[in-house]
Design a protein around this motif. Sequence first.
Motif, PDB file in Angstrom:
ATOM      1  N   LYS A 176     -21.091  22.775 -37.834  1.00  0.00           N
ATOM      2  CA  LYS A 176     -20.859  23.110 -39.227  1.00  0.00           C
ATOM      3  C   LYS A 176     -20.543  21.629 -39.977  1.00  0.00           C
ATOM      4  N   SER A 177     -21.151  20.660 -39.651  1.00  0.00           N
ATOM      5  CA  SER A 177     -21.038  19.304 -40.216  1.00  0.00           C
ATOM      6  C   SER A 177     -21.910  18.902 -41.341  1.00  0.00           C
ATOM      7  N   THR A 178     -22.972  20.017 -41.495  1.00  0.00           N
ATOM      8  CA  THR A 178     -24.107  19.523 -42.453  1.00  0.00           C
ATOM      9  C   THR A 178     -23.761  19.124 -43.684  1.00  0.00           C
ATOM     10  N   THR A 179     -22.635  19.700 -44.373  1.00  0.00           N
ATOM     11  CA  THR A 179     -22.372  19.434 -45.525  1.00  0.00           C
ATOM     12  C   THR A 179     -21.653  17.919 -45.777  1.00  0.00           C
ATOM     13  N   GLU A 180     -21.160  17.582 -44.630  1.00  0.00           N
ATOM     14  CA  GLU A 180     -20.576  15.978 -44.759  1.00  0.00           C
ATOM     15  C   GLU A 180     -21.649  15.056 -44.573  1.00  0.00           C
ATOM     16  N   ILE A 181     -22.489  15.431 -43.555  1.00  0.00           N
ATOM     17  CA  ILE A 181     -23.812  14.752 -43.246  1.00  0.00           C
ATOM     18  C   ILE A 181     -24.757  14.673 -44.667  1.00  0.00           C
TER      19      ILE A 181
ATOM     20  N   GLN B 275     -23.027  12.042 -46.901  1.00  0.00           N
ATOM     21  CA  GLN B 275     -23.444  10.842 -46.448  1.00  0.00           C
ATOM     22  C   GLN B 275     -24.755  10.337 -46.952  1.00  0.00           C
TER      23      GLN B 275
ATOM     24  N   ASP C  10     -21.953  10.533 -37.891  1.00  0.00           N
ATOM     25  CA  ASP C  10     -21.193  11.338 -36.927  1.00  0.00           C
ATOM     26  C   ASP C  10     -21.670  12.816 -37.180  1.00  0.00           C
ATOM     27  N   GLY C  11     -22.275  13.553 -36.274  1.00  0.00           N
ATOM     28  CA  GLY C  11     -22.771  14.843 -36.338  1.00  0.00           C
ATOM     29  C   GLY C  11     -24.211  14.847 -36.371  1.00  0.00           C
TER      30      GLY C  11
ATOM     31  N   VAL D  13     -28.245  18.482 -36.854  1.00  0.00           N
ATOM     32  CA  VAL D  13     -27.036  18.492 -37.134  1.00  0.00           C
ATOM     33  C   VAL D  13     -26.287  19.123 -36.096  1.00  0.00           C
ATOM     34  N   ALA D  14     -25.149  18.611 -35.863  1.00  0.00           N
ATOM     35  CA  ALA D  14     -24.167  19.507 -34.888  1.00  0.00           C
ATOM     36  C   ALA D  14     -23.265  20.691 -35.869  1.00  0.00           C
TER      37      ALA D  14
END
Length: 139
Positions: free
Chosen positions: A75-80, A83, A125-126, A72-73
Amino acid sequence: MYTPDALDRKLIALLRADGRAPIAQLALALGISRATVQTRLDRLLDSGTILGFTIRARREHDEIRAVMLIEVAGKSTTEIIRQLRGMPELHTLHTTNGAWDLIAEIRADNLRDFDRVLREVRMIDGVLNSETSIMLSSV
């Protein structure tokens, strides 16, 4: 933040084996009262230690099982993760260290569904990269 003790961990283990087990059955297995089981279960739910209950459906055919490594890119881990948790085919999801950030176990009924899940994950995304290995047999 609430930290589960040994009895809570035993209760969680019993619920993992049978999420529909009656309170009386859990109390008997743990050697405690039904009221104690209910109080602890309420505390585990209120604290977010237990997020919910699921079913395990019996499959009448061989399902496709795979492990997907996900990069993952930034700081996008939490959102990924949020999802990915919404995808019913992702049976388990783990954070990890090293080149890959997440490991997901995928279970799909057929190759078409499996292919769709791979595409959906890769379109989030991410998600920068992924590698997937199908589990062929258990030994």
